[in-house]
Design a protein around this motif. Structure first.
Motif: not given
Lengths: 204, 204
Positions: B31-57
């Protein structure tokens, strides 16, 4: 108008309705609201009520809008360091002059400086602007060091940290200053300078 | 684990590899690097190296991540105002205590406070956080007013502007403070308090 040879630096690429400056003004507002990364040329076109191609008529890319907008903030800040008040007089007078002039630019160019201060350095354009901003900060650190060497600034503060904190105070203006707020630009300037130079403590 | 009844407020929704706190820590960095608006759950999943559904967990939505992250900044800032140092002693001592404690929280919770301070108020979650932040600021303005009434703070400064400028100085920390920088947390604290209370001018 020769689009083929036009460069992003050419002044005013005329078109009825908007000139480059007013496109810039609105672009900066949208960048500040949503962040540069999240803003698309389509969003800008919508905000301006024109087609995307009408924007490209004024500037070749979103990056050029950003570069022009950042220069609107940086050029007057850089000019302070070269003006007479910053290069003559005692170091403490020069420091006070630079701080007062910076406050004036921040109020005058508020949206552009807001954009500058929120940069994250994700692109070459952003990194170049951050480099210019650091050079401005550096001239102030030099003044603090010089004033300290002359015994005019207390010796127990670390110059780089002091510069960061002073700019932190002054730069915060762009986030909260409103022309219709409780203090005029002159009052804001006096309060900031009073605090930085003499502190809040009442003295008899 | 009963996903159906789990609420965003439930502590730790266990999963091997990441817990909620570490997902949060990485989300805040993105969020701090790209801004909240520009951050998608897909970007977070990629950063974490997990699937989107793993984040929703771990959290039901990007908004919940934001809310949790902002609470990590706001809760300790709100706690300062309720602690003994802020509610007993002279007003000027209480003011100094609040400023010093705020600096400590900013250094301790730097990424979370960075997120808080960059909010633009685009969503209900952001607006709620900004409301809580304003309440914190308000208690400091009250202390400035009280200290001024007692003659301990100079009478020529406007309290609300003074509070904004003090927080501007202190809050700037989150943008530039680095553990490996030229000053320790204690030195940063001393320099800021020295400047705010007594000013930079050397006194014999």
């Amino acid at each position: 108008m020769t689009t083929a040879s036009a460069t992003p630096k050419s002044p005013r690429r005329g078109r009825p309705g908007y000139d480059q400056d007013s496109v810039l003004e609105i672009a900066v507002r949208v960048f500040n609201r949503h962040g540069y990364d999240a803003t698309s040329m389509g969003m800008l076109a919508e905000e301006l009520g024109v087609s995307k191609s009408a924007i490209y008529h004024h500037v070749p890319s979103k990056g050029d809008l950003m570069r022009l907008a950042l220069d609107h903030a940086l050029a007057p800040l850089e000019a302070i360091g070269e003006s007479e008040g910053a290069t003559s007089g005692s170091t403490i007078e020069r420091l006070e002059f630079v701080l007062r002039s910076t406050i004036a630019v921040l109020i005058e160019r508020q949206p552009y400086v807001t954009l500058l201060l929120r940069l994250r350095g994700n692109t070459d354009i952003e990194r170049d602007a951050l480099r210019r901003r650091r050079a401005v900060d550096h001239t102030v650190t030099d003044l603090v060091v010089a004033a300290q060497a002359e015994g005019k600034v207390r010796s127990d503060v670390e110059p780089r940290t002091t510069t960061r904190l002073m700019f932190g105070m002054i730069n915060s203006l762009v986030e909260w200053y409103r022309p219709d707020g409780p203090a005029s630009p002159a009052q804001v300037e006096e309060t900031a300078i009073a605090m930085i130079v003499d502190g809040l403590r009442a003295r008899s």
